[in-house]
Motif scaffolding. Structure first.
Motif, PDB file in Angstrom:
ATOM      1  N   PHE A 178      12.595  -2.693  22.700  1.00 49.28           N
ATOM      2  CA  PHE A 178      12.562  -3.065  24.111  1.00 49.28           C
ATOM      3  C   PHE A 178      12.502  -4.576  24.274  1.00 49.28           C
ATOM      4  O   PHE A 178      13.084  -5.150  25.188  1.00 49.28           O
ATOM      5  CB  PHE A 178      11.344  -2.412  24.770  1.00 49.28           C
ATOM      6  N   LEU A 227       5.405   1.892  25.806  1.00 49.34           N
ATOM      7  CA  LEU A 227       5.713   0.645  25.116  1.00 49.34           C
ATOM      8  C   LEU A 227       4.645   0.401  24.046  1.00 49.34           C
ATOM      9  O   LEU A 227       3.452   0.397  24.341  1.00 49.34           O
ATOM     10  CB  LEU A 227       5.747  -0.521  26.104  1.00 49.34           C
ATOM     11  N   LYS A 264      10.076   1.026  22.806  1.00 46.89           N
ATOM     12  CA  LYS A 264       9.881   2.038  23.832  1.00 46.89           C
ATOM     13  C   LYS A 264      10.071   3.393  23.174  1.00 46.89           C
ATOM     14  O   LYS A 264      11.148   3.716  22.686  1.00 46.89           O
ATOM     15  CB  LYS A 264      10.879   1.859  24.989  1.00 46.89           C
ATOM     16  N   ASP A 322      17.366  -0.833  32.251  1.00 47.35           N
ATOM     17  CA  ASP A 322      17.349  -0.110  30.983  1.00 47.35           C
ATOM     18  C   ASP A 322      18.734   0.343  30.552  1.00 47.35           C
ATOM     19  O   ASP A 322      18.892   0.911  29.472  1.00 47.35           O
ATOM     20  CB  ASP A 322      16.442   1.117  31.096  1.00 47.35           C
TER      21      ASP A 322
END
Length: 326
Positions: free
Chosen positions: A28, A46, A40, A271
């Motif tokens: 991430f 996370l 992630k 994302d």
């Protein structure tokens, strides 16, 4: 200025190594200066881990491959700064630490195969014939300039959903039956071909124009709430109109083990990126436009799509709250 690497979330349906993972997921965020990477995980959490000069980053599978002379190919080791957007990592439990990397190119290729298989088990067309006593539907399917006719057997256990003409989301779907099907209806079917007769046996029927689209993102216009995509496997271009709050990923709930039910969780447009292969749920508007009520990406490594042995897409309707009107 510190060299920062930004990564997005996209999972590949394969176990990339034999070793046990202490942490597994997509990169991430990475800080090459502090030697820290944020992953992630498949549940959307996370997690940070730090690496040092003793940490090895190895390309998944390279150490088990053999060349034409049957010699083992040496494992390919990567510098963490060589990681690319979308690479998947498995952080091992041993010391010194070994990190297995599944390259994004392999992730992409695997996803497209999975989606092509998904589309092969789907049909979308207009009812041109109907025999309720025999529980048989004849479906006229158009693909570009080509048209074909399919004989569909409908079992008593087939799930049936209908979307009214003014439907705006999945929450508008209502249950129905074969009695509600009529010639001229537009249907989306999920099922499989019977091995002996090669007839398509439907296990899910959806009327009202709703269907699924496997697509690869070309560009994103988030201000206009639009995506420009290419359909898989046809390559046809479409403009997708979608609310930015309707992006989802599939992952395991925290603490879940392999085989446990997955869950959907929201992700943001940040994302996603051009090149991602996604599943779009919605309605086709014209020849080049889709009105989507959900876009699903970020898939679990245990399967691009949740297990669906009955081909009834229960995983969609178990989350019927998606796209509900405010």
């Amino acid at each position: 200025m510190r060299p920062l690497l930004y990564f997005v979330v996209l999972w590949f349906p394969i176990l990339v190594h034999a070793q046990q993972c202490q942490i597994a997921g997509q990169v991430f965020f990475a800080d090459a200066f502090d030697h820290t990477i944020t992953l992630k995980t498949d549940s959307g959490d996370l997690v940070n881990f730090s690496y040092d000069g003793a940490t090895s980053f190895l390309v998944a599978g390279s150490g088990s491959q053999r060349d034409d002379n049957a010699h083992r190919v040496p494992s390919e080791e990567l510098n963490p700064e060589q990681l690319n957007n979308g690479d998947r990592l498995c952080v091992g439990t041993s010391q010194p630490r070994m990190v297995t990397v599944t390259l994004r190119t392999e992730i992409d290729a695997g996803q497209k195969k999975e989606f092509a298989a998904w589309q092969a088990d789907s049909l979308y067309g207009v009812v041109s014939g109907l025999d309720r006593n025999a529980r048989r539907i004849t479906l006229a399917v158009s693909a570009g300039d080509k048209q074909s006719s399919h004989s569909i057997d409908v079992s008593p256990s087939t799930a049936y959903w209908s979307f009214p003409r003014n439907a705006t989301g999945l929450s508008d779907a209502v249950a129905g039956s074969l009695d509600g099907v009529a010639p001229g209806d537009t249907l989306y079917l999920r099922g499989a071909k019977d091995g002996a007769s090669q007839k398509f046996v439907a296990s899910l029927i959806i009327s009202g124009g709703f269907r699924s689209f496997a697509a690869t993102i070309d560009t994103m216009d988030t201000l206009d709430e639009q995506l420009h995509v290419r359909l898989v496997p046809s390559g046809g271009r479409r403009t997708v109109h979608i609310d930015l709050g309707e992006f989802y990923a599939i992952g395991q709930a925290g603490g879940a083990t392999a085989g446990d039910a997955r869950r959907l969780y929201q992700i943001s447009a940040a994302d996603l990126q051009p090149g991602d292969t996604v599943l779009i749920l919605g309605i086709e508007e014209g020849t080049d436009s889709l009105r989507a009520c959900a876009l699903i990406a970020g898939f679990s490594p245990f399967g691009v799509l949740p297990s669906d042995p009955s081909q009834q897409m229960r995983w969609i309707f178990d989350h019927i709250h998606l796209c509900a009107r405010p």
